[in-house]
Write an enzyme that holds these catalytic residues in place. Sequence first.
Site, PDB file in Angstrom:
ATOM      1  N   CYS A 129       4.324   4.510  24.594  1.00  0.00           N
ATOM      2  CA  CYS A 129       4.693   4.607  23.173  1.00  0.00           C
ATOM      3  C   CYS A 129       5.411   5.920  22.831  1.00  0.00           C
ATOM      4  CB  CYS A 129       3.471   4.422  22.287  1.00  0.00           C
ATOM      5  SG  CYS A 129       2.060   5.437  22.723  1.00  0.00           S
ATOM      6  N   HIS A 254       3.922   7.914  15.826  1.00  0.00           N
ATOM      7  CA  HIS A 254       4.181   9.118  16.621  1.00  0.00           C
ATOM      8  C   HIS A 254       5.443   9.803  16.076  1.00  0.00           C
ATOM      9  CE1 HIS A 254       1.096   8.052  19.341  1.00  0.00           C
ATOM     10  NE2 HIS A 254       1.784   7.734  20.423  1.00  0.00           N
TER      11      HIS A 254
HETATM   12  C1  2RA Z   1      -1.189   7.799  23.556  1.00  0.00           C
HETATM   13  N1  2RA Z   1       0.895   7.246  24.634  1.00  0.00           N
HETATM   14  O1  2RA Z   1      -0.614   8.027  22.480  1.00  0.00           O
HETATM   15  C2  2RA Z   1      -0.506   7.056  24.644  1.00  0.00           C
HETATM   16  C3  2RA Z   1      -0.895   5.624  24.583  1.00  0.00           C
HETATM   17  N2  2RA Z   1      -0.126   4.817  25.450  1.00  0.00           N
HETATM   18  O2  2RA Z   1      -2.310   8.171  23.814  1.00  0.00           O
END
Ligand code: 2RA
Length: 348
Positions: A129, A254
């Site tokens: 991600c 994110h």
């Molecule tokens: C996280 N990228 O954010 C990782 C999950 N796949 O922990």
Amino acid sequence: TGPTLAVVGATGAVGAVMLGLLSSRQDVWGEIRLIASPRSAGRKLVVRGEEVEVVALDEAAFDGVDVAMFDVPDEVSARWAPIAAAKGAVVVDNSAAFRMDPDVPLVVPEVNAAAARIRPRGIIANPNCTTLSMIVAVGALHAEFGLTELVVSSYQAASGAGRPGVDTLRDQLTKVAADPSLGTQPGDVRRAAGDFGPFPAPLALNVVPWAGSLKDDGWTSEELKVRNESRKILGLPGLRVNATCVRVPVVTAHSLTVHARFENEVTVTAAHDLLRAAPGVVVCDDPAEGEFPTPADVVGTDPTWVGRVRRALDDPYALELFLCGDNLRKGAALNTAQIAELVAAELL
Ligand code: 2RA
């Protein structure tokens, strides 16, 4: 009717978003079969407005399946994706188990859709991600300017660590919110926060410079994923990439700051123009009006949001950017659904 789709890991945090996406995107599927661990078998979940009973993960669950999406831990994918593929399904896997396998393409439809057709193992991998939250915008800039280097910092949401991550953050926020003295003395939040859940330090009222597991020389698995996956998706095996991954007290979406250096000189105007034209990217960049993307504003949306575009002060070949994307949608379920739809279009 359309191809049969299996959703493996239907009951997880990403699975829930996937069922919502399958209910709202153009419907290309015939049967949608929901698969999860035997513990969850028998539960009923709603997809496309209908209740569907979850079946247990076993070999028979893949009978007649054309495309199988996996969102399960690495070791479960490592074991079961080849079984589904051997039974004739094309697997779209969102674990890290196959991403760096040279016989498994790593696909972001806006960047390298053609790679999805060459899949000797019958498996297509979905990126992590954090990589996915930046790569559509970075890929569009690369296509025009020729990327030579990335320096990235992430600001990752708790839901990247699944339901336990979200539950931990909410629980900690409840514990610390009522006491106005917290956040003023060393260790006071640490003592008040309770269980750290999947994180190595309290996340409420804090930032934690850690995601993933420890690898060589102090790097984390998450930081190496950003490097290795970006190189593979962009087809740039020698790309210079350094990432620092940080967890922040955000539930979902994110964010990343990106320093991107190119072969050619760049201008903010040219970058804005090509990012505005890039599928899957929205430019939100008017700081005089207070306009830039934030996780609280982009959560629940599909695109990669780009703001704070600046040319580096000392380098006419480099841009500074701030990016935001929903880690459960484009960062996971949406990209998986887009890949599965590419495969479905081949089968129709
Ligand atoms: C996280 N990228 O954010 C990782 C999950 N796949 O922990």
